[in-house]
Scaffold this motif. Structure first.
Motif, PDB file in Angstrom:
ATOM      1  N   GLN A   1       0.854  -1.374   0.054  1.00 30.96           N
ATOM      2  CA  GLN A   1      -0.062  -0.046  -0.076  1.00 30.96           C
ATOM      3  C   GLN A   1       0.892   1.216   0.142  1.00 30.96           C
ATOM      4  O   GLN A   1       0.533   2.188  -0.660  1.00 30.96           O
ATOM      5  CB  GLN A   1      -0.815   0.179   1.148  1.00 30.96           C
ATOM      6  N   PHE A   2       2.019   1.357   0.570  1.00 31.19           N
ATOM      7  CA  PHE A   2       2.777   2.390   0.586  1.00 31.19           C
ATOM      8  C   PHE A   2       3.525   2.622  -0.652  1.00 31.19           C
ATOM      9  O   PHE A   2       3.565   3.674  -1.101  1.00 31.19           O
ATOM     10  CB  PHE A   2       4.224   2.257   1.838  1.00 31.19           C
ATOM     11  N   TRP A   3       3.828   1.709  -1.493  1.00 31.87           N
ATOM     12  CA  TRP A   3       4.378   1.685  -2.880  1.00 31.87           C
ATOM     13  C   TRP A   3       3.365   2.193  -3.890  1.00 31.87           C
ATOM     14  O   TRP A   3       3.719   2.962  -4.701  1.00 31.87           O
ATOM     15  CB  TRP A   3       5.172   0.676  -3.153  1.00 31.87           C
ATOM     16  N   ILE A   4       2.090   1.625  -3.504  1.00 25.41           N
ATOM     17  CA  ILE A   4       0.859   1.978  -4.212  1.00 25.41           C
ATOM     18  C   ILE A   4       0.559   3.609  -4.278  1.00 25.41           C
ATOM     19  O   ILE A   4       0.521   4.306  -5.166  1.00 25.41           O
ATOM     20  CB  ILE A   4      -0.185   1.205  -4.117  1.00 25.41           C
ATOM     21  N   THR A   5       0.778   4.092  -2.843  1.00 26.78           N
ATOM     22  CA  THR A   5       0.561   5.480  -2.462  1.00 26.78           C
ATOM     23  C   THR A   5       1.964   6.301  -3.134  1.00 26.78           C
ATOM     24  O   THR A   5       1.558   7.421  -3.874  1.00 26.78           O
ATOM     25  CB  THR A   5       0.508   5.507  -1.062  1.00 26.78           C
ATOM     26  N   PHE A   6       2.801   5.967  -3.067  1.00 26.93           N
ATOM     27  CA  PHE A   6       4.290   6.570  -3.690  1.00 26.93           C
ATOM     28  C   PHE A   6       4.055   6.633  -5.024  1.00 26.93           C
ATOM     29  O   PHE A   6       4.378   7.640  -5.434  1.00 26.93           O
ATOM     30  CB  PHE A   6       5.419   5.811  -3.086  1.00 26.93           C
ATOM     31  N   GLY A   7       3.693   5.645  -5.517  1.00 29.16           N
ATOM     32  CA  GLY A   7       3.615   5.570  -7.202  1.00 29.16           C
ATOM     33  C   GLY A   7       2.400   6.390  -7.618  1.00 29.16           C
ATOM     34  O   GLY A   7       2.622   7.187  -8.488  1.00 29.16           O
TER      35      GLY A   7
END
Length: 153
Positions: free
Chosen positions: A13-19
């Motif tokens: 979820q963090f990487w989705i948000t960052f992306g």
């Protein structure tokens, strides 16, 4: 403490948000880019970002299995150190013989912040604020020097 599944979901979820946060930002060449899975276009040279339980890091990883080739690439980065420092505008750690989490020897140039965790959404703005300007600066630096590394390959 989180289960493996919970930790994996939070990290994802963090990487989705960052992306999503980075999506509108174009590369130094003015093109759309996948910042999370940055492709250098040079075999065995990677720009990696990690957000873990106690830290976040961004790095250039040179993973050539052949020691002489890996050394040649690392020395080329050293030759560009002034240009790198001008683009990044801070000191990074330069490790000619680092070992990754799997015990594989590589060369690494990195910057880390501690006391943050990808498992706490309140830390996400701090992690994103750490990673964003550095990956953008790496992209600008790479645009200038990539042809030299392509010729080394």
């Amino acid at each position: 403490m989180y289960s493996k599944e919970e930790a994996s979901k939070l990290r994802q979820q963090f990487w989705i948000t960052f992306g999503k946060y980075m999506k509108p930002i174009l590369s130094a060449e003015g093109l759309p880019i996948n910042w999370v899975n940055y492709k250098t276009g040079v075999k065995n040279v990677f720009f990696k970002m990690n957000a873990e339980q106690k830290y976040a890091t961004i790095s250039i990883a040179i993973t050539h299995a052949d020691f002489a080739t890996r050394t040649l690439f690392f020395e080329q980065f050293i030759a560009f150190k002034n240009l790198f420092n001008d683009a990044i505008n801070e000191q990074w750690e330069w490790e000619p013989n680092a070992v990754d989490e799997y015990g594989v020897t590589l060369s690494k140039i990195s910057k880390t912040i501690t006391h943050v965790t990808a498992f706490n959404q309140q830390d996400w703005p701090k992690i994103i604020s750490f990673l964003k300007p550095r990956i953008i600066a790496l992209d600008q630096f790479w645009t200038d020097v990539k042809p030299v590394f392509e010729d080394l390959g």
